[in-house]
Design a protein around this motif. Structure first.
Motif, PDB file in Angstrom:
ATOM      1  N   TYR A 672       0.386  -1.308  -0.010  1.00 46.38           N
ATOM      2  CA  TYR A 672      -0.146   0.203   0.025  1.00 46.38           C
ATOM      3  C   TYR A 672       0.895   1.153   0.258  1.00 46.38           C
ATOM      4  O   TYR A 672       0.261   2.237   0.112  1.00 46.38           O
ATOM      5  CB  TYR A 672      -1.262   0.337   1.506  1.00 46.38           C
ATOM      6  CG  TYR A 672      -2.015  -0.878   0.522  1.00 46.38           C
ATOM      7  CD1 TYR A 672      -3.500  -0.260   0.176  1.00 46.38           C
ATOM      8  CD2 TYR A 672      -2.125  -2.241   0.995  1.00 46.38           C
ATOM      9  CE1 TYR A 672      -4.648  -1.991  -0.799  1.00 46.38           C
ATOM     10  CE2 TYR A 672      -3.092  -3.084  -0.031  1.00 46.38           C
ATOM     11  CZ  TYR A 672      -4.309  -2.666   0.058  1.00 46.38           C
ATOM     12  OH  TYR A 672      -5.644  -3.233  -0.166  1.00 46.38           O
ATOM     13  N   ILE A 673       1.772   1.046  -0.512  1.00 51.64           N
ATOM     14  CA  ILE A 673       2.971   2.335  -0.661  1.00 51.64           C
ATOM     15  C   ILE A 673       3.143   2.482  -2.306  1.00 51.64           C
ATOM     16  O   ILE A 673       3.172   1.588  -3.523  1.00 51.64           O
ATOM     17  CB  ILE A 673       4.358   2.289  -0.337  1.00 51.64           C
ATOM     18  CG1 ILE A 673       4.320   2.264   1.657  1.00 51.64           C
ATOM     19  CG2 ILE A 673       4.670   3.372  -0.867  1.00 51.64           C
ATOM     20  CD1 ILE A 673       5.568   1.551   1.350  1.00 51.64           C
ATOM     21  N   PRO A 674       2.034   3.819  -2.905  1.00 52.32           N
ATOM     22  CA  PRO A 674       2.291   3.558  -4.271  1.00 52.32           C
ATOM     23  C   PRO A 674       4.207   4.026  -5.456  1.00 52.32           C
ATOM     24  O   PRO A 674       4.340   4.456  -4.981  1.00 52.32           O
ATOM     25  CB  PRO A 674       1.456   5.386  -4.571  1.00 52.32           C
ATOM     26  CG  PRO A 674       0.518   4.810  -3.253  1.00 52.32           C
ATOM     27  CD  PRO A 674       1.966   5.039  -2.881  1.00 52.32           C
ATOM     28  N   VAL A 675       3.799   3.053  -6.170  1.00 55.36           N
ATOM     29  CA  VAL A 675       4.531   2.556  -6.900  1.00 55.36           C
ATOM     30  C   VAL A 675       4.650   3.625  -8.176  1.00 55.36           C
ATOM     31  O   VAL A 675       3.760   3.039  -9.315  1.00 55.36           O
ATOM     32  CB  VAL A 675       5.643   1.769  -7.750  1.00 55.36           C
ATOM     33  CG1 VAL A 675       6.537   1.703  -7.769  1.00 55.36           C
ATOM     34  CG2 VAL A 675       6.084   1.349  -5.654  1.00 55.36           C
ATOM     35  N   GLU A 676       5.280   4.564  -9.111  1.00 56.11           N
ATOM     36  CA  GLU A 676       5.624   5.112 -10.733  1.00 56.11           C
ATOM     37  C   GLU A 676       5.195   4.056 -11.780  1.00 56.11           C
ATOM     38  O   GLU A 676       6.756   3.638 -11.393  1.00 56.11           O
ATOM     39  CB  GLU A 676       5.758   6.204 -10.715  1.00 56.11           C
ATOM     40  CG  GLU A 676       5.481   7.022 -11.815  1.00 56.11           C
ATOM     41  CD  GLU A 676       6.196   8.193 -12.316  1.00 56.11           C
ATOM     42  OE1 GLU A 676       5.896   8.667 -13.411  1.00 56.11           O
ATOM     43  OE2 GLU A 676       6.846   8.959 -11.265  1.00 56.11           O
ATOM     44  N   ILE A 677       4.864   3.802 -12.750  1.00 56.17           N
ATOM     45  CA  ILE A 677       5.501   2.572 -13.498  1.00 56.17           C
ATOM     46  C   ILE A 677       5.304   4.103 -14.676  1.00 56.17           C
ATOM     47  O   ILE A 677       3.888   5.182 -14.884  1.00 56.17           O
ATOM     48  CB  ILE A 677       4.137   2.346 -13.908  1.00 56.17           C
ATOM     49  CG1 ILE A 677       3.046   1.387 -13.389  1.00 56.17           C
ATOM     50  CG2 ILE A 677       4.319   1.171 -15.517  1.00 56.17           C
ATOM     51  CD1 ILE A 677       2.000   0.540 -13.617  1.00 56.17           C
ATOM     52  N   HIS A 678       6.778   4.163 -15.229  1.00 61.75           N
ATOM     53  CA  HIS A 678       7.054   5.021 -16.406  1.00 61.75           C
ATOM     54  C   HIS A 678       6.348   4.391 -18.015  1.00 61.75           C
ATOM     55  O   HIS A 678       6.716   3.418 -18.203  1.00 61.75           O
ATOM     56  CB  HIS A 678       8.298   5.229 -16.859  1.00 61.75           C
ATOM     57  CG  HIS A 678       8.308   6.035 -14.959  1.00 61.75           C
ATOM     58  ND1 HIS A 678       9.165   7.146 -15.431  1.00 61.75           N
ATOM     59  CD2 HIS A 678       9.377   5.021 -13.760  1.00 61.75           C
ATOM     60  CE1 HIS A 678       9.376   7.782 -13.505  1.00 61.75           C
ATOM     61  NE2 HIS A 678       9.015   6.670 -12.510  1.00 61.75           N
ATOM     62  N   TYR A 679       5.980   5.598 -18.691  1.00 57.57           N
ATOM     63  CA  TYR A 679       5.699   5.035 -19.957  1.00 57.57           C
ATOM     64  C   TYR A 679       6.711   6.782 -20.472  1.00 57.57           C
ATOM     65  O   TYR A 679       6.472   7.214 -20.353  1.00 57.57           O
ATOM     66  CB  TYR A 679       3.990   5.643 -19.337  1.00 57.57           C
ATOM     67  CG  TYR A 679       3.465   4.634 -19.274  1.00 57.57           C
ATOM     68  CD1 TYR A 679       3.284   2.795 -19.891  1.00 57.57           C
ATOM     69  CD2 TYR A 679       2.764   4.398 -18.371  1.00 57.57           C
ATOM     70  CE1 TYR A 679       2.711   1.877 -19.768  1.00 57.57           C
ATOM     71  CE2 TYR A 679       2.174   3.624 -17.605  1.00 57.57           C
ATOM     72  CZ  TYR A 679       1.591   1.791 -17.937  1.00 57.57           C
ATOM     73  OH  TYR A 679       1.074   1.326 -17.385  1.00 57.57           O
ATOM     74  N   PRO A 680       6.771   6.104 -22.137  1.00 61.66           N
ATOM     75  CA  PRO A 680       7.394   7.246 -22.898  1.00 61.66           C
ATOM     76  C   PRO A 680       6.449   8.283 -23.534  1.00 61.66           C
ATOM     77  O   PRO A 680       6.368   8.728 -23.807  1.00 61.66           O
ATOM     78  CB  PRO A 680       7.661   6.044 -24.016  1.00 61.66           C
ATOM     79  CG  PRO A 680       6.446   4.711 -24.309  1.00 61.66           C
ATOM     80  CD  PRO A 680       6.020   4.456 -22.812  1.00 61.66           C
ATOM     81  N   GLU A 681       5.450   8.408 -22.320  1.00 62.60           N
ATOM     82  CA  GLU A 681       3.750   9.678 -22.824  1.00 62.60           C
ATOM     83  C   GLU A 681       3.102   9.276 -21.935  1.00 62.60           C
ATOM     84  O   GLU A 681       3.054   8.751 -20.969  1.00 62.60           O
ATOM     85  CB  GLU A 681       3.635   9.171 -24.678  1.00 62.60           C
ATOM     86  CG  GLU A 681       2.527   8.135 -24.700  1.00 62.60           C
ATOM     87  CD  GLU A 681       2.419   7.874 -25.947  1.00 62.60           C
ATOM     88  OE1 GLU A 681       1.038   8.461 -26.258  1.00 62.60           O
ATOM     89  OE2 GLU A 681       1.580   6.782 -26.156  1.00 62.60           O
TER      90      GLU A 681
END
Length: 728
Positions: A672-681
């Motif tokens: 329950y700690i949010p993690v960012e998912i990186h996208y190219p746009e």
């Protein structure tokens, strides 16, 4: 002139001889995977046909092949094997080649998700490999020094920790050993037999046979142990998805494990924790081939027996009924080789003819078309599917719904495409066939909305009618069926009014009429239908709400409703007894009627899960409360535009106003700690699934598996790929 004619004749003759030579090559082994096949010839060459999305054909790319194509192996091999979308080959001198799906690094020590060209996999200290076993998540190699090495992911059932996709070579712990093998210069105190003669994998659990005839593998409650047999008695290990089979030298079988589809040939569906002995004294067995939930067995007289799951006619018996005891498959001649995969099977006749049956989406049956065969059909090794039908969505997908492992895509023109396992009728294509790529669901009206249950899909047409299909459990489809029933095609739900909106959870659905009335149907075990009881309801029930509800948000046990003013109501019964007793003692089992929730600001979206509640405010604050949070709503994440929850309510995605995507849930060390998912746009929309998520940007749609999340935490980068938006 004469010279030219002679050269032409020689060229034609040499070409003809080459074709004849290929035809005269003898097939010595067949391996069937997930809609693809490999054929090993007596020359040591390997040819492949079928699906190739992960490079599993080993031909240097990921384009599907509709004709036999030679695998790019640099030398002759003596053994081949497959698992799902991966493959391997082993030479006579112990050189190992691997290729295909590499998401768990089972084929190559790199971050590449697919390995389309066979690569030499070098085990430490350049030891020669005598046996190799390829699983869904991991690989195991037995070397000439009699040490068993494992690498990949999820080696947990043999007491090794999850390797987090790093290929750490370790001797697999097996009991009853007096030898301590040396690994990386250190003495390994884990027990292993002095010599292992055979290995195989069930799901991701290694099994082996020692030279003393002792079998090592999962017994009892998935506990690794030893089962003693007479030395030399066991000649083959075969493993399905959740069951194991041992073939004895006398042609009998030991079977144990899951028996949900009749895999154990016991005449019933009873799970067996202790191996069940099955004699074939009248015609002993020579070989067995195992699929996920079905088995083919070759007798010494050349007959082929089959039993287990038959929803797609994978047994070649043409009746689609589960078979609980061995039945004979009709062939016109004696059979010498058998192989079976996920969705198709091959059998080699005494005459050299190849017979194939079941799924044929990629031309893998070599019949010159893509039509499935319910019974064995003679395959043409020279066949080519000249113009294969497209197996992709030809237009933009504006909505994605995912039920368990089945996916549905709603396009801009109002058409629906489905993909995944079809044995429960979940694909809506009038058959129980599975489809690895999106397949069109015929509907007479344009679709405006689609919702997913556990094994169901529900759609809303432009006319305001509701249709659904799949496995009806506890009347989850609203057609008045207490018992389970399969609906293979879209069937209309009997509703008295025109519908403008639908909402579904795992086992129940709500529909909003033009008049503002809400109708619900499905499971009422936890009071989800708001009838004031937990009694079964025959069909759609009209909700008697205290105030008009503008929106419903489903969960397994609790439902949340939102009014036009942004107020939140809930009803149902808290499902988790531990949470009820330990954290929320004020939640009583009689909470079947509507309750208003006190929140500090206007809410635009809400979701109740089995453990917690989440609501999104108009200002972008995401509030949470429940078992893993404080009892009163607290801000969990800010600047949120939208959030979605997986079908089983264990994984979550949030999309922020600036186009960022955050994940939290089961696959993180701190769930329950949010993690960012990186996208190219910049991302504009997110869709949830079970083990998979989709995100749509302006340029493309991306897919990410939840198991990639944990790997991405190391570098703060996540694997993504374009999927199902533009025609290729």
């Amino acid at each position: 002139m004469k010279l030219m004619v002679m050269l032409i004749l020689l060229t034609l003759l040499s070409g003809g001889c080459a074709d004849q030579q290929v035809q005269q090559q003898k097939i010595v082994q067949i391996a069937c995977g997930n809609d693809f096949s490999l054929f090993l010839y007596d020359t040591g060459k390997v040819r492949a046909i079928g699906k190739n999305s992960s490079g599993q054909l080993g031909v240097g790319d990921t384009e599907d092949r509709y004709e036999l194509t030679e695998v790019l192996l640099p030398e002759a091999v003596s053994e081949i094997g497959v698992s799902d979308d991966s493959a391997f080959a082993l030479t006579q001198d112990g050189t190992l080649y691997t290729w295909g799906d590499n998401r768990c690094r089972q084929a190559e020590n790199s971050a590449e998700p697919a390995v389309p060209t066979p690569i030499r996999y070098q085990i430490k200290e350049q030891e020669k490999v005598t046996q190799f076993a390829l699983g869904w998540y991991a690989s195991y190699g037995l070397t000439e020094s009699d040490v068993l090495y494992g690498w990949g992911s999820k080696l947990g059932l043999v007491t090794l920790e999850d390797l987090n996709y790093e290929p750490i070579y370790q001797a697999v712990p097996l009991p009853q050993s007096r030898a301590f093998p040396i690994v990386d210069g250190k003495e390994n105190k884990r027990y292993i037999p002095p010599k292992i003669s055979k290995i195989d994998i069930s799901n991701y659990t290694i099994m082996g046979i020692g030279d003393d005839g002792t079998f090592f593998g999962p017994v009892g409650e998935n506990i690794f142990g030893a089962i003693p047999y007479t030395p030399g008695e066991i000649v083959k290990i075969a493993a399905g998805r959740l069951f194991c089979v041992l073939l004895t030298a006398e042609g009998s079988l030991y079977l144990w494990g899951d028996n949900f589809r009749g895999e154990l040939a016991s005449g019933d569906y009873q799970l067996r924790k202790v191996p069940l002995f099955r004699s074939f004294a009248e015609d002993p067995l020579r070989d067995v081939a195992v699929g996920p939930s079905h088995i083919l067995a070759l007798t010494r007289s050349g007959k082929v027996l089959a039993w287990g799951d038959n929803a797609r006619n994978q047994l070649g018996l043409a009746d689609r009924k589960e078979v609980l005891s061995p039945e004979n498959i009709a062939f016109p001649e004696k059979i010498t080789l058998i192989a079976t995969g996920f969705h198709h099977s091959d059998a080699l006749g005494e005459s050299g003819k190849l017979y194939a049956f079941d799924a044929n989406d990629y031309g893998q049956l070599m019949t010159g078309d893509q039509t499935s065969r319910d019974t064995p059909t003679v395959a043409d090794l020279q066949s080519v599917v000249a113009n294969p039908d497209p197996v992709i969505i030809p237009e933009f997908s504006q909505e994605v719904a995912i039920a368990a492992t089945m996916e549905a895509f709603l396009t801009e023109s109002g058409r629906v495409f489905t993909k995944g396992p079809g044995d429960m009728g979940t694909l809506g294509t009038a058959t129980a066939n599975s489809h690895e790529e999106p397949t069109y669901v015929p509907m007479s009206e344009a679709i405006t909305q689609i919702e997913a249950g556990l094994f169901t899909f529900t759609v809303l047409t432009a006319k305001g009618e509701v249709y659904n299909w799949g496995l009806s459990q506890l009347n989850s489809l609203g057609h008045d069926h207490k018992e389970n029933k399969w609906y293979l095609t879209p069937t209309q739900v009997p509703l008295p009014e025109k519908i403008t909106k639908i909402r579904s959870d795992m086992y129940s659905t709500g529909a909003l009429a033009e008049s503002g009335n809400w109708y619900m149907w499905g499971d009422n075990t936890y009071g989800s239908l708001a009838t004031g009881t937990k009694d079964y309801a025959a069909g759609p029930v009209k909700l008697e709400t205290p105030v008009p509800f503008a929106e419903l948000f489903p969960s397994r046990s609790y439902w949340l409703a939102l009014t036009a003013e942004g107020e939140v109501y809930q009803w149902g019964t808290w499902q988790n007894k531990f949470a009820e007793e330990m954290y929320m003692p004020d939640v009583q089992t009689q909470d079947l009627k509507y309750q208003k929730i006190a929140l500090p600001e206007k809410v635009i979206k809400a979701k109740s899960t089995a453990y917690d509640n989440f609501v999104l405010s108009a200002t972008g604050n995401l509030y949470a409360w429940g078992f893993r949070f404080k009892q009163e709503p607290q801000i969990f994440l800010e600047n949120v535009q939208d959030f979605v929850v997986s079908p089983r309510e264990s994984d979550f995605l949030a999309l922020t106003h600036d186009g960022k995507v955050y994940y939290w849930g089961y696959n993180l060390m701190e769930p329950y700690i949010p993690v960012e998912i990186h996208y190219p746009e910049i991302i504009r929309t997110v869709f949830p699934g079970e083990g998979i998520f989709y995100a749509a940007g302006e340029e493309a749609m991306y897919m990410v598996y939840d198991t990639w999340i944990q790997e991405g935490m190391k570098t703060n980068e996540f694997l993504v790929k374009v999927d199902y938006r533009y025609k290729k």
